[in-house]
Design an enzyme around this catalytic site. Sequence first.
Site, PDB file in Angstrom:
ATOM      1  CB  SER A   1      24.201  50.231 -22.792  1.00  0.00           C
ATOM      2  OG  SER A   1      23.759  48.951 -23.159  1.00  0.00           O
TER       3      SER A   1
ATOM      4  CG  HIS B   1      19.092  49.647 -23.410  1.00  0.00           C
ATOM      5  ND1 HIS B   1      19.348  50.891 -23.939  1.00  0.00           N
ATOM      6  CD2 HIS B   1      20.279  48.965 -23.453  1.00  0.00           C
ATOM      7  CE1 HIS B   1      20.635  50.960 -24.300  1.00  0.00           C
ATOM      8  NE2 HIS B   1      21.212  49.816 -23.998  1.00  0.00           N
TER       9      HIS B   1
END
Length: 232
Positions: A124, A159
């Site tokens: 991330s 994501h």
Amino acid sequence: MRQIIAMGGGGFSMEPENLLLDKYILAQVKNNLPKICFIPTASGDQTNYIERFYKAFKTLPCQPSHLSLFEPEFINLESYVLEQDIIYVGGGNTRNMLILWKEWGLDNALKKAYEKGVILAGLSAGSICWFEEGLTDPLNAPLYKLDCLGLLKGSNCPHYDGENKRKPSYHQSILAGNIKEGYAVDDGVALHFINETLSASVSSRPRAKAYFVKCVDSEIKETEVSTNFLGR
């Protein structure tokens, strides 16, 4: 050899019972007990996050530690970073993380570590940060482009399959020319770059994918990256 392992999501942060990606990262070091340092700046050094890191990595063959900018215990930041085999950056607020890194000089220390051969990894925010640009998501606001460290060319969107607004926002940004073409990565996938070139794509989930996304004739073109499932 310079190495970056950028995860769209997964690892101990998201899959505490599935450490395939974390094991893959450790396996890239020839040392039987590599030193791996977790940097949780993006989460504000969340105590629970740090505890989960130790819980996971104390079950694996390595020497885990963490680096805090909120409660620093190091004597010399650069020396501490350079003595590691792996730097593992956690998720959270990418913009806040980069601002703090710059204030402390950690951004330059990480660049020196990269040139020295320390493996840089993360998910991330810990994936976005290594690229020229990333797509970040402030709380309750539209996603926007963020300038990052620039060790890898192009942009990064983690994501990709895990958060509904990621894919359309990334496409729109590329089409509008607001962000460079780059890699979109599902949760559970890690892109392994060696000397700034994509060497491998691996996953902890059978159907997780990664894509190179660009604009061709005013339309989005996704090219799937061949990904090896580590569970086989």
